[in-house]
Design an enzyme around this catalytic site. Sequence first.
Site, PDB file in Angstrom:
ATOM      1  N   ARG A  62      95.484  35.590  18.081  1.00 31.60           N
ATOM      2  CA  ARG A  62      94.424  35.932  17.118  1.00 31.60           C
ATOM      3  C   ARG A  62      94.473  35.053  15.875  1.00 31.60           C
ATOM      4  NH1 ARG A  62      95.830  39.954  13.820  1.00 31.60           N
ATOM      5  NH2 ARG A  62      96.654  41.404  15.332  1.00 31.60           N
ATOM      6  N   TYR A 115      68.511  37.015   6.290  1.00 29.84           N
ATOM      7  CA  TYR A 115      68.546  37.547   7.650  1.00 29.84           C
ATOM      8  C   TYR A 115      68.702  39.071   7.539  1.00 29.84           C
ATOM      9  CZ  TYR A 115      70.585  37.926  12.388  1.00 29.84           C
ATOM     10  OH  TYR A 115      70.874  38.246  13.687  1.00 29.84           O
ATOM     11  N   ASP A 187      74.058  31.134   3.821  1.00 29.99           N
ATOM     12  CA  ASP A 187      73.862  31.100   5.273  1.00 29.99           C
ATOM     13  C   ASP A 187      73.176  29.770   5.583  1.00 29.99           C
ATOM     14  OD1 ASP A 187      72.776  31.373   7.870  1.00 29.99           O
ATOM     15  OD2 ASP A 187      72.736  33.557   7.692  1.00 29.99           O
ATOM     16  N   LYS A 212      73.526  29.792  17.364  1.00 27.63           N
ATOM     17  CA  LYS A 212      72.264  29.063  17.367  1.00 27.63           C
ATOM     18  C   LYS A 212      72.491  27.608  17.801  1.00 27.63           C
ATOM     19  CE  LYS A 212      70.753  33.005  16.091  1.00 27.63           C
ATOM     20  NZ  LYS A 212      70.506  33.466  14.731  1.00 27.63           N
TER      21      LYS A 212
HETATM   22  C1  LIG Z   1      71.058  34.665  14.191  1.00 30.85           C
HETATM   23  C2  LIG Z   1      71.391  34.551  12.766  1.00 30.85           C
HETATM   24  C3  LIG Z   1      72.551  35.134  12.267  1.00 30.85           C
HETATM   25  C4  LIG Z   1      73.455  36.003  13.092  1.00 30.85           C
HETATM   26  O1  LIG Z   1      74.053  35.350  14.154  1.00 30.85           O
HETATM   27  P1  LIG Z   1      74.563  36.178  15.434  1.00 30.85           P
HETATM   28  O2  LIG Z   1      75.468  35.231  16.091  1.00 30.85           O
HETATM   29  O3  LIG Z   1      73.328  36.515  16.217  1.00 30.85           O
HETATM   30  O4  LIG Z   1      75.259  37.403  14.938  1.00 30.85           O
HETATM   31  C5  LIG Z   1      72.842  34.938  10.939  1.00 30.85           C
HETATM   32  N1  LIG Z   1      72.034  34.217  10.136  1.00 30.85           N
HETATM   33  C6  LIG Z   1      70.913  33.653  10.588  1.00 30.85           C
HETATM   34  C7  LIG Z   1      70.083  32.855   9.650  1.00 30.85           C
HETATM   35  C8  LIG Z   1      70.545  33.808  11.916  1.00 30.85           C
HETATM   36  O5  LIG Z   1      69.418  33.265  12.346  1.00 30.85           O
END
Ligand SMILES: *Cc1c(COP(=O)(O)O)cnc(C)c1O
Length: 396
Positions: A62, A115, A187, A212
């Site tokens: 971990r 988000y 983010d 993504k």
């Molecule tokens: C999809 C997304 C997240 C979250 O990611 P996950 O892997 O789906 O939890 C966070 N911020 C943005 C801008 C996103 O598009």
Amino acid sequence: MSSDQPDKPRRPRGQATAVVQGGRDPFAHHGFVNTPVYRGSTVLFKSLDSFERRDQRYVYGRRGTPTSEALEAAIAQLEGGARAWLAPSGAAAIATALLTFTRAGDHMLVADTVYQPTRKICDGPLTRFGVESTYYDPTIGAGIAGLMRPNTTLVYAESPGSLTFEVQDIPAIAAAAHAGGALLAMDNTWASPLYFKPFQHGVDISIQAGTKYVVGHADAMLGAITVAEPLAHKLVAEAGGLGICAGTEEMFLGLRGVRTLDVRLERHWRSGVEVARWLEQRPEVARVLYPALPSHPQHELWKRDFLGACGLFSVVLKPCAKTALAAMIEGLELFGIGASWGGYESLVLPFEAARARSATVWQPEGPTVRLHIGLEDVDDLKADLDAGFARLAAAG
Ligand SMILES: *Cc1c(COP(=O)(O)O)cnc(C)c1O
């Protein structure tokens, strides 16, 4: 030729090279090009003394493996930060960063266009733990100084904003946050680590939903938190202490995705601009919300701070019946209906953002649809949308 001769600085390498090279050390793995998947919980020690002192590089699955280190190194390098830590999803990375860098009694300023699950983390567990959030207009820029309180310890940005794509003046927000003694978290998923360099613009904590574009194939969940040097020790201690780690297969898919990030994003960007420009000319469309278009209200900010655009943007349609919109969308052959984005395939998602805003008012002229422009032939995508508009007209 040695590269450490002081009079001959090494030429800085480009991004395409960085995505290929980052975090890779083939000769640490018998020459194999890719870092293998280390599946491990237990790591053995040679003596009791060694175990007591934890004096070896790896101590427990971990807490890090050669696989996690490879991906963390690649992401930290591409983001321009000092240290990254992986999480099992983007949402987990956000929650972990917020838990790590706030404490009871703190106040946070959070962009109104974050988000939506981020807003839920702020309004849910963080509120319960005594951390208060105030939402701010993402276009506030230096004006954010007026919202800072003595106990504001964290400013949270997301640029461009989720669903509605407002670009934030990150350097101005960073200056105000730092002047007030707060950290700036951001983010950075939309731009990926390639098209926005958070640490060059004053960000202290950058979050990537690796799900993504890093993974890039819609086949794994992954997240990463990257920080500047002064926060590295705390990140590793706290995120590791919370038990946050990513799955081995997911890390491998993240590493595989990184290697083609540059070429994939270039195509997403080029096709995105082409489809967005085409949509702007359509009589059915009121507005296209894409920072790469000159018509975008913060296009100049995007040009100033970003190195490119991804394939994700939204379209505001002129008013139409819900049944007509459904006829358009459900008949699309190349755009799938679904959450997430960043894979190789095109997606479409109608959305309502008005109720997810508290500091700003979102009043679109008509229905709103988010598109992810994938790696298909762009003429095929346009033809698919064109047929969709014909269904829209026929059903309206
Ligand atoms: C999809 C997304 C997240 C979250 O990611 P996950 O892997 O789906 O939890 C966070 N911020 C943005 C801008 C996103 O598009």
